[in-house]
Design a protein around this motif. Structure first.
Motif, PDB file in Angstrom:
ATOM      1  N   THR A   1      27.095  78.548 -28.300  1.00  0.00           N
ATOM      2  CA  THR A   1      27.006  79.518 -29.387  1.00  0.00           C
ATOM      3  C   THR A   1      26.436  78.857 -30.634  1.00  0.00           C
ATOM      4  N   THR A   2      26.910  77.654 -30.925  1.00  0.00           N
ATOM      5  CA  THR A   2      26.423  76.912 -32.094  1.00  0.00           C
ATOM      6  C   THR A   2      24.937  76.619 -31.939  1.00  0.00           C
ATOM      7  N   LEU A   3      24.513  76.176 -30.773  1.00  0.00           N
ATOM      8  CA  LEU A   3      23.107  75.866 -30.533  1.00  0.00           C
ATOM      9  C   LEU A   3      22.239  77.109 -30.666  1.00  0.00           C
ATOM     10  N   GLU A   4      22.709  78.238 -30.126  1.00  0.00           N
ATOM     11  CA  GLU A   4      21.939  79.464 -30.238  1.00  0.00           C
ATOM     12  C   GLU A   4      21.787  79.885 -31.695  1.00  0.00           C
ATOM     13  N   GLU A   5      22.868  79.740 -32.429  1.00  0.00           N
ATOM     14  CA  GLU A   5      22.801  80.089 -33.843  1.00  0.00           C
ATOM     15  C   GLU A   5      21.828  79.173 -34.590  1.00  0.00           C
ATOM     16  N   ASN A   6      21.938  77.879 -34.313  1.00  0.00           N
ATOM     17  CA  ASN A   6      21.042  76.909 -34.959  1.00  0.00           C
ATOM     18  C   ASN A   6      19.591  77.164 -34.553  1.00  0.00           C
ATOM     19  N   LEU A   7      19.387  77.482 -33.319  1.00  0.00           N
ATOM     20  CA  LEU A   7      18.043  77.716 -32.809  1.00  0.00           C
ATOM     21  C   LEU A   7      17.421  78.948 -33.457  1.00  0.00           C
ATOM     22  N   ASN A   8      18.191  79.975 -33.502  1.00  0.00           N
ATOM     23  CA  ASN A   8      17.671  81.218 -34.077  1.00  0.00           C
ATOM     24  C   ASN A   8      17.406  81.081 -35.572  1.00  0.00           C
ATOM     25  N   SER A   9      18.109  80.226 -36.210  1.00  0.00           N
ATOM     26  CA  SER A   9      17.971  80.160 -37.656  1.00  0.00           C
ATOM     27  C   SER A   9      16.886  79.206 -38.126  1.00  0.00           C
ATOM     28  N   SER A  10      16.656  78.067 -37.479  1.00  0.00           N
ATOM     29  CA  SER A  10      15.784  77.109 -38.121  1.00  0.00           C
ATOM     30  C   SER A  10      14.796  76.352 -37.251  1.00  0.00           C
ATOM     31  N   VAL A  11      14.765  76.429 -36.017  1.00  0.00           N
ATOM     32  CA  VAL A  11      13.959  75.534 -35.182  1.00  0.00           C
ATOM     33  C   VAL A  11      12.570  76.153 -34.936  1.00  0.00           C
ATOM     34  N   PRO A  12      11.491  75.344 -35.082  1.00  0.00           N
ATOM     35  CA  PRO A  12      10.159  75.823 -34.767  1.00  0.00           C
ATOM     36  C   PRO A  12       9.954  75.953 -33.255  1.00  0.00           C
ATOM     37  N   GLY A  13       8.788  76.365 -32.806  1.00  0.00           N
ATOM     38  CA  GLY A  13       8.448  76.739 -31.433  1.00  0.00           C
ATOM     39  C   GLY A  13       8.761  75.714 -30.354  1.00  0.00           C
ATOM     40  N   LYS A  14       8.263  74.473 -30.472  1.00  0.00           N
ATOM     41  CA  LYS A  14       8.438  73.488 -29.412  1.00  0.00           C
ATOM     42  C   LYS A  14       9.903  73.100 -29.271  1.00  0.00           C
ATOM     43  N   ILE A  15      10.540  72.885 -30.352  1.00  0.00           N
ATOM     44  CA  ILE A  15      11.953  72.530 -30.327  1.00  0.00           C
ATOM     45  C   ILE A  15      12.747  73.729 -29.810  1.00  0.00           C
ATOM     46  N   LYS A  16      12.266  74.901 -30.195  1.00  0.00           N
ATOM     47  CA  LYS A  16      12.953  76.115 -29.755  1.00  0.00           C
ATOM     48  C   LYS A  16      12.878  76.240 -28.230  1.00  0.00           C
ATOM     49  N   ASP A  17      11.713  75.915 -27.638  1.00  0.00           N
ATOM     50  CA  ASP A  17      11.571  75.961 -26.181  1.00  0.00           C
ATOM     51  C   ASP A  17      12.503  74.959 -25.497  1.00  0.00           C
ATOM     52  N   THR A  18      12.553  73.751 -26.026  1.00  0.00           N
ATOM     53  CA  THR A  18      13.432  72.728 -25.471  1.00  0.00           C
ATOM     54  C   THR A  18      14.888  73.177 -25.588  1.00  0.00           C
ATOM     55  N   THR A  19      15.191  73.746 -26.708  1.00  0.00           N
ATOM     56  CA  THR A  19      16.550  74.215 -26.914  1.00  0.00           C
ATOM     57  C   THR A  19      16.868  75.359 -25.958  1.00  0.00           C
ATOM     58  N   LEU A  20      15.896  76.261 -25.738  1.00  0.00           N
ATOM     59  CA  LEU A  20      16.107  77.357 -24.796  1.00  0.00           C
ATOM     60  C   LEU A  20      16.349  76.821 -23.378  1.00  0.00           C
ATOM     61  N   LYS A  21      15.576  75.777 -23.030  1.00  0.00           N
ATOM     62  CA  LYS A  21      15.796  75.151 -21.707  1.00  0.00           C
ATOM     63  C   LYS A  21      17.205  74.568 -21.634  1.00  0.00           C
ATOM     64  N   ASN A  22      17.589  73.911 -22.710  1.00  0.00           N
ATOM     65  CA  ASN A  22      18.940  73.323 -22.729  1.00  0.00           C
ATOM     66  C   ASN A  22      20.002  74.421 -22.632  1.00  0.00           C
ATOM     67  N   ILE A  23      19.723  75.528 -23.325  1.00  0.00           N
ATOM     68  CA  ILE A  23      20.664  76.644 -23.271  1.00  0.00           C
ATOM     69  C   ILE A  23      20.744  77.182 -21.845  1.00  0.00           C
ATOM     70  N   THR A  24      19.585  77.305 -21.172  1.00  0.00           N
ATOM     71  CA  THR A  24      19.574  77.771 -19.785  1.00  0.00           C
ATOM     72  C   THR A  24      20.363  76.812 -18.893  1.00  0.00           C
ATOM     73  N   ILE A  25      20.124  75.533 -19.121  1.00  0.00           N
ATOM     74  CA  ILE A  25      20.854  74.516 -18.344  1.00  0.00           C
ATOM     75  C   ILE A  25      22.358  74.644 -18.620  1.00  0.00           C
ATOM     76  N   LEU A  26      22.693  74.850 -19.895  1.00  0.00           N
ATOM     77  CA  LEU A  26      24.104  74.981 -20.245  1.00  0.00           C
ATOM     78  C   LEU A  26      24.720  76.233 -19.614  1.00  0.00           C
ATOM     79  N   LYS A  27      23.935  77.327 -19.571  1.00  0.00           N
ATOM     80  CA  LYS A  27      24.437  78.548 -18.942  1.00  0.00           C
ATOM     81  C   LYS A  27      24.657  78.332 -17.445  1.00  0.00           C
ATOM     82  N   ASP A  28      23.686  77.639 -16.818  1.00  0.00           N
ATOM     83  CA  ASP A  28      23.864  77.319 -15.385  1.00  0.00           C
ATOM     84  C   ASP A  28      25.100  76.445 -15.181  1.00  0.00           C
ATOM     85  N   LEU A  29      25.252  75.511 -16.092  1.00  0.00           N
ATOM     86  CA  LEU A  29      26.425  74.636 -16.020  1.00  0.00           C
ATOM     87  C   LEU A  29      27.707  75.445 -16.203  1.00  0.00           C
TER      88      LEU A  29
END
Length: 188
Positions: free
Chosen positions: A133-161
């Motif tokens: 939840t914290t990562l999603e909030e941080n991602l939505n608020s301040s991260v540019p495109g490339k970091i956002k993609d990496t973060t989305l992948k991490n979020i997907t990995i975290l959801k799978d986990l």
């Protein structure tokens, strides 16, 4: 046969068959009558028959007593065998009871371990959800495109986990239920 000899001796004594010729003249005056001898003979015959009957009945009674003793001895032997078998069965039951108790203790230890694992997994899941939840909030608020993609992948990995964690939690709950059922069976 002996009885007949005894009777013959009695008759000869009464008739004076064993007496000497000199005494026979004196004893002729005292000879018993034929009726007396017949009555005496009849009594001797009755006595010998009674003795013979007593002998046979005693022999039959002894045979019955012997049979009763042998039956009693066989019953005592059988009872001894039954007692030995009962003692062996008792020992086997005690051994199996101790084995079941040891298994129950092992199952209880395993159940406690599973409860601890479930608690730890639930805590980790809660922490992961919070981080996600914290990562999603941080991602939505301040991260540019490339970091956002990496973060989305991490979020997907975290959801799978999280899904995997949830599956593991369900498996542990099923194992706990099975363990509880086994404990109930062993108690009964």
């Amino acid at each position: 046969m002996q009885v007949a000899l005894c009777v013959l001796c009695v008759v000869l004594c009464i008739n004076g068959g064993f007496s000497s010729p000199l005494k026979s003249a004196q004893s002729r005056e005292k000879l018993a009558s034929v009726d007396d001898v017949n009555i005496l003979m009849y009594g001797v015959l009755q006595f010998s028959e009674s003795l013979h009957h007593i002998y046979q009945s005693t022999e039959a009674k002894l045979a019955r007593v012997t049979q009763a003793i042998s039956r009693t001895e066989s019953d005592v032997r059988r009872l001894g065998q039954d007692t030995e078998e009962a003692a062996q069965t008792e020992c086997q039951i005690k051994e199996k009871l101790q084995l079941i108790q040891a298994q129950m203790e092992g199952l209880q230890v395993q159940a406690q371990e599973n409860r601890g694992t479930i608690t730890r997994v639930e805590q980790e899941e809660a922490a992961l959800k919070k981080k996600l939840t914290t990562l999603e909030e941080n991602l939505n608020s301040s991260v540019p495109g490339k970091i956002k993609d990496t973060t989305l992948k991490n979020i997907t990995i975290l959801k799978d986990l999280m899904k995997w964690t949830e599956e593991q939690k369900l498996k542990l709950e099923i194992q706990n239920q099975q363990l509880a059922e086994l404990q109930k069976r062993n108690v009964v």
